[in-house]
Every structure is written in structure tokens, then in C-alpha cells.
Design a protein around this motif. Structure first.
Motif, mmCIF file in Angstrom:
data_model
loop_
_atom_site.group_PDB
_atom_site.id
_atom_site.type_symbol
_atom_site.label_atom_id
_atom_site.label_comp_id
_atom_site.label_asym_id
_atom_site.label_seq_id
_atom_site.Cartn_x
_atom_site.Cartn_y
_atom_site.Cartn_z
ATOM 1 N N LEU A 1 -22.204 -12.585 7.152
ATOM 2 C CA LEU A 1 -21.171 -12.127 8.132
ATOM 3 C C LEU A 1 -21.409 -12.834 9.459
ATOM 4 N N ARG B 1 -15.393 -8.582 13.319
ATOM 5 C CA ARG B 1 -16.159 -8.260 12.513
ATOM 6 C C ARG B 1 -15.852 -7.487 11.500
ATOM 7 N N ALA C 1 -12.584 -7.084 10.490
ATOM 8 C CA ALA C 1 -11.780 -8.056 9.587
ATOM 9 C C ALA C 1 -12.587 -8.848 8.604
ATOM 10 N N ALA C 2 -13.430 -9.327 9.207
ATOM 11 C CA ALA C 2 -14.327 -10.262 8.309
ATOM 12 C C ALA C 2 -15.090 -9.625 7.305
ATOM 13 N N GLN C 3 -15.657 -8.555 7.582
ATOM 14 C CA GLN C 3 -16.492 -7.655 6.528
ATOM 15 C C GLN C 3 -15.366 -7.060 5.404
ATOM 16 N N ALA C 4 -14.015 -6.569 5.839
ATOM 17 C CA ALA C 4 -13.174 -6.433 4.843
ATOM 18 C C ALA C 4 -12.915 -7.484 3.964
ATOM 19 N N THR C 5 -12.881 -8.809 4.368
ATOM 20 C CA THR C 5 -12.451 -9.914 3.749
ATOM 21 C C THR C 5 -13.530 -10.285 2.735
ATOM 22 N N PHE C 6 -14.984 -10.186 3.294
ATOM 23 C CA PHE C 6 -16.011 -10.187 2.296
ATOM 24 C C PHE C 6 -16.182 -9.144 1.310
ATOM 25 N N ASP C 7 -15.765 -8.034 1.609
ATOM 26 C CA ASP C 7 -15.915 -6.854 0.687
ATOM 27 C C ASP C 7 -14.982 -7.266 -0.584
ATOM 28 N N LYS C 8 -13.950 -7.645 -0.208
ATOM 29 C CA LYS C 8 -12.761 -8.098 -1.325
ATOM 30 C C LYS C 8 -13.120 -9.106 -2.444
ATOM 31 N N LEU C 9 -14.169 -10.200 -1.830
ATOM 32 C CA LEU C 9 -14.779 -11.000 -2.469
ATOM 33 C C LEU C 9 -15.931 -10.546 -3.579
#
Length: 85
Positions: A7, A34, A36-44
């Protein structure tokens, strides 16, 4: 690479490539980016390198065991063929 490192690297590259002046943005905007990016990574469905390497080692051992079993089975089958001919 750990998720937080990934991240951080992503945000750093984002700041350098897409928004050169972004590093001077307020802390609040950076925190929202951060999050928003963390939420996106969590969905992956991502795994850490350690988890990947552990699963790779398990697969390697399993493959070796399967190959040994296949050799043993071939030996048994050949003995049975000789015995019943």
C-alpha cells in the motif's frame, strides 16, 4: 511484501506519477486516499509472499509424494503382471 508495504509503495508511486504535488496535500486527504486504497486492496484476494511460498512448498512436497506413489504403483503392477502371466 506485506500488505502495508504494498500500500505504501502504491501510494508513493501514485503520488509521483499521477499527482506530483500530492505529497504536499493535507494529512486528511492523504489518509482518505490511504483508506480508499486499503479498501480496494482488501477486496482483492491477495496473499503475502510468505503465504505464497508456504503453499508452494506444500505443493512441491505433495508432487514429490505423488511421484513416489506412482513409481511404487508401477512396480506393484509390474509384479502382478509377471505373477499372473
Amino acid at each position: 511484501m506485506k500488505p502495508n508495504e504494498l500500500l505504501d509503495q502504491f501510494l508513493h508511486q501514485f503520488n509521483n506519477v499521477l499527482a506530483p504535488g500530492a505529497e504536499t496535500l493535507s494529512k486528511e486527504v492523504q489518509q482518505k486516499m490511504r483508506a480508499a486504497a486499503q479498501a480496494t486492496f482488501d477486496k482483492l484476494d491477495l496473499v503475502t509472499r510468505d503465504e505464497f511460498d508456504a503453499q508452494r512448498a506444500v505443493l512441491h512436497r505433495t508432487r514429490e509424494q505423488l511421484e513416489n506413489i506412482e513409481v511404487q504403483l508401477a512396480e506393484i503392477e509390474s509384479r502382478l503382471d509377471i505373477k499372473y502371466k
